[in-house]
Motif scaffolding. Structure first.
Motif, PDB file in Angstrom:
ATOM      1  N   UNK A  73       0.833  -1.195   0.000  1.00  0.00           N
ATOM      2  CA  UNK A  73       0.000   0.000   0.000  1.00  0.00           C
ATOM      3  C   UNK A  73       0.871   1.251   0.000  1.00  0.00           C
ATOM      4  N   UNK A  74       0.383   2.353  -0.534  1.00  0.00           N
ATOM      5  CA  UNK A  74       1.168   3.589  -0.534  1.00  0.00           C
ATOM      6  C   UNK A  74       1.488   4.038   0.889  1.00  0.00           C
ATOM      7  N   UNK A  75       2.617   4.704   1.041  1.00  0.00           N
ATOM      8  CA  UNK A  75       2.959   5.300   2.331  1.00  0.00           C
ATOM      9  C   UNK A  75       3.689   6.618   2.080  1.00  0.00           C
ATOM     10  N   UNK A 207       8.291  -1.993  -8.067  1.00  0.00           N
ATOM     11  CA  UNK A 207       7.417  -1.532  -6.997  1.00  0.00           C
ATOM     12  C   UNK A 207       6.955  -0.107  -7.272  1.00  0.00           C
ATOM     13  N   UNK A 208       5.778   0.236  -6.737  1.00  0.00           N
ATOM     14  CA  UNK A 208       5.264   1.590  -6.906  1.00  0.00           C
ATOM     15  C   UNK A 208       6.179   2.602  -6.237  1.00  0.00           C
ATOM     16  N   UNK A 209       6.746   2.226  -5.089  1.00  0.00           N
ATOM     17  CA  UNK A 209       7.711   3.068  -4.385  1.00  0.00           C
ATOM     18  C   UNK A 209       9.002   2.263  -4.220  1.00  0.00           C
ATOM     19  N   UNK A 368      16.516  -2.902   2.832  1.00  0.00           N
ATOM     20  CA  UNK A 368      16.064  -2.200   1.628  1.00  0.00           C
ATOM     21  C   UNK A 368      14.891  -1.267   1.934  1.00  0.00           C
ATOM     22  N   UNK A 369      15.138  -0.097   2.527  1.00  0.00           N
ATOM     23  CA  UNK A 369      14.043   0.839   2.785  1.00  0.00           C
ATOM     24  C   UNK A 369      13.471   1.405   1.484  1.00  0.00           C
ATOM     25  N   UNK A 370      12.160   1.416   1.393  1.00  0.00           N
ATOM     26  CA  UNK A 370      11.507   2.014   0.227  1.00  0.00           C
ATOM     27  C   UNK A 370      11.507   3.534   0.350  1.00  0.00           C
ATOM     28  N   UNK A 371      11.368   4.203  -0.779  1.00  0.00           N
ATOM     29  CA  UNK A 371      11.397   5.667  -0.810  1.00  0.00           C
ATOM     30  C   UNK A 371      10.114   6.193  -1.462  1.00  0.00           C
ATOM     31  N   UNK A 372      10.210   7.398  -2.009  1.00  0.00           N
ATOM     32  CA  UNK A 372       9.041   8.050  -2.592  1.00  0.00           C
ATOM     33  C   UNK A 372       8.687   7.449  -3.952  1.00  0.00           C
ATOM     34  N   UNK A 373       7.494   7.757  -4.437  1.00  0.00           N
ATOM     35  CA  UNK A 373       7.173   7.422  -5.822  1.00  0.00           C
ATOM     36  C   UNK A 373       8.092   8.212  -6.739  1.00  0.00           C
ATOM     37  N   UNK A 374       8.684   7.582  -7.731  1.00  0.00           N
ATOM     38  CA  UNK A 374       9.529   8.329  -8.657  1.00  0.00           C
ATOM     39  C   UNK A 374       8.755   9.480  -9.316  1.00  0.00           C
ATOM     40  N   UNK A 375       9.431  10.624  -9.417  1.00  0.00           N
ATOM     41  CA  UNK A 375       8.803  11.779 -10.055  1.00  0.00           C
ATOM     42  C   UNK A 375       9.846  12.479 -10.924  1.00  0.00           C
TER      43      UNK A 375
END
Length: 379
Positions: A73-75, A207-209, A368-375
Motif C-alpha cells: 500500500x502507498x505510504x 514496486x510503486x515506491x 532495503x528501505x523504500x522511498x518516494x514514488x519516482x517523479x
C-alpha cells in the motif's frame, strides 16, 4: 491486453497487475539465483570438505511456502537527507580516512561506526550517499549486532521492503539475503549458457515506491572475487546531449516483477506477493539533491508505452548500452569482512560479479528501505 487503469494525477505513476509480463528488448536473467533446489542448509550449518560452516548461521536463508503478503500500500516517505548539513560533521567528523573511489562515483570511509550514528548523522548519511551514489564503510559491526537492531537502523530511512521471492533469516522477512552456498554449482551452470555475469539493475524497480538509501553487508565471502559494480545514473544522464535529454523527458517506462516471480517458481522457490508492473518516469529527480538521473534497467524495465514497440526497444537498447559501457561513470566495490555498502537505488544501478570458482560461499544481507514514488521535474 486490457489498458492500464487511469494514472494517479498527483504522482503520474501507474501500478497494475498483468496476466502476462510486457515484452522488452532483453530477457530477465539472474546471475545469482537462490532457492530450495540449490541450497542445503545442513551443509551450510556443518560445512563441507572444502569450506567451514557458515559464520552467521542465524542469517542462513529460509523459505516459508505458506507465508504470503497482500499488495503493498502507498505510504508517505520522509526524505531525511533533504535538510542535512552537507559539511557532514555528525557523519564524517570522526572518520580516520575518506577516499573517493573514482572522480565522480563512490567513496570509502574508515573510522566511524554506522550503528552508533545519531539521527543527525543518519540524515547526513542519506545526503552523503545521494551525492556520492555508493559508499563503502569498512570495519562495521552490522553483522554482529542483533538482526532487529540492524533493521531498526535501516527503518529510519523508509519502510522495509519484503522481497517477494528471496530467502530471509528466520523470523526476519525484511532482510533480503544474497547467498550462494559452499557446495552451490550455479557459477558452473550459469556459464554454460552465458558469457558473463554482469546484470545491471536497480533493486525491485517494479514496486510503486522503489528503494532509496539501501544497505548491503558482508557475512561471508570468497577469498577473492564477488565484487559489485555500480553505475552513476545521474552522470549517465548528464553525459547525453541536451537535445537528447529533452526528448527523454515526459517519457515513462513499464517495470515488471513477472519475470522474477516466474524465475523463482521455476527453481522451486516461492512468490510471497502477486507480481505487478509499475510505470515510472524515464528521467527521475532525486528529492534531496535535485539531480536528474536515468531510471531504466535491463532486468526490470520492459517498455516505453509512449512509443511503438520497435521504437521502444531501440531506445532502451541504446540506454542499456550507454549504461553498460560507461566505465568512466562506474565504480567497483571490493568486499572485505566488516564491510557495509550503502547506495542510493534512485540514482544508481549495480551488478554483482561471478568471478570465482564453485566451492566458496558468498553470503550477504540487504536492508532495503523504500522511498518516494519516482517523479520528474521539468527539463
Amino acid at each position: 491486453m486490457a489498458p492500464p487503469p487511469p494514472a494517479d494525477v498527483a504522482s503520474g505513476v501507474f501500478t497494475h497487475a498483468l496476466r502476462e509480463p510486457p515484452t522488452g528488448p532483453t530477457q530477465y536473467s539472474e546471475a545469482f539465483v537462490s532457492g530450495p533446489k540449490v541450497y542445503s542448509k545442513e551443509a551450510e550449518e556443518k560445512g563441507t570438505e572444502t569450506q567451514p560452516a557458515a559464520k552467521y548461521k542465524h542469517y542462513l536463508p529460509t523459505w516459508d511456502a505458506n507465508k504470503t503478503y497482500p499488495p503493498l500500500q502507498p505510504f508517505e516517505h520522509i526524505e531525511h537527507g533533504k535538510d542535512a548539513d552537507t559539511s557532514y560533521p555528525n557523519l564524517l567528523g570522526g572518520a580516520s580516512r575518506v577516499v573517493e573511489l573514482t572522480g565522480n562515483t563512490g567513496s570509502e570511509v574508515h573510522g566511524i561506526q554506522l550503528s552508533k550514528l545519531t539521527d543527525a548523522g543518519k540524515d547526513e548519511l542519506a545526503r552523503f550517499v545521494a551525492e556520492r551514489k555508493v559508499v563503502a564503510f569498512r570495519d562495521q559491526d552490522f553483522a554482529d549486532i542483533p538482526i532487529q537492531e540492524a533493521l531498526d537502523f535501516g527503518g529510519y530511512f523508509g519502510r522495509h521492503h519484503i522481497h517477494p521471492a528471496s530467502g530471509a533469516p528466520a523470523d526476519h522477512p525484511e532482510v533480503h539475503l544474497v547467498h550462494r552456498g559452499a557446495d552451490d554449482t550455479t557459477a558452473r551452470d550459469f556459464f554454460v549458457e552465458n558469457t558473463n555475469s554482469v546484470r545491471w539493475h536497480s533493486d525491485v524497480t517494479y514496486e510503486n515506491q522503489p528503494p532509496g538509501t539501501t544497505f548491503l553487508y558482508l557475512l561471508d565471502g570468497p577469498a577473492a572475487g564477488g565484487d559489485t559494480l555500480f553505475v552513476n545514473q545521474a552522470a549517465a544522464y548528464k553525459r547525453l546531449s541536451p537535445d537528447f535529454q529533452k526528448r527523454l523527458h515526459g517519457l515513462t517506462a513499464i517495470h515488471s516483477a513477472h519475470e522474477q516471480a516466474n524465475n523463482s517458481k521455476q527453481r522451486g522457490g516461492i512468490v510471497r506477493r502477486e507480481p505487478i508492473t509499475s510505470e515510472h518516469p524515464l528521467i527521475r529527480t532525486h528529492p534531496s539533491t535535485g539531480e536528474k538521473a536515468l531510471f531504466v534497467n535491463p532486468q526490470f524495465t520492459r517498455r516505453i508505452p509512449q512509443l511503438k514497440k520497435e521504437e521502444s526497444d531501440y531506445l532502451l537498447r541504446f540506454l542499456y548500452d550507454h549504461i553498460s559501457k560507461g566505465a568512466d561513470f562506474q565504480a567497483r566495490v571490493k568486499w572485505a569482512p566488516g564491510t557495509v555498502v550503502v547506495w542510493d537505488n534512485r540514482v544508481t544501478a549495480h551488478s554483482a560479479l561471478i568471478d570465482w570458482d564453485d566451492g566458496q560461499r558468498r553470503h550477504l544481507a540487504r536492508i532495503t528501505p523504500q522511498a518516494e514514488r519516482p517523479f520528474e521535474t521539468p527539463f
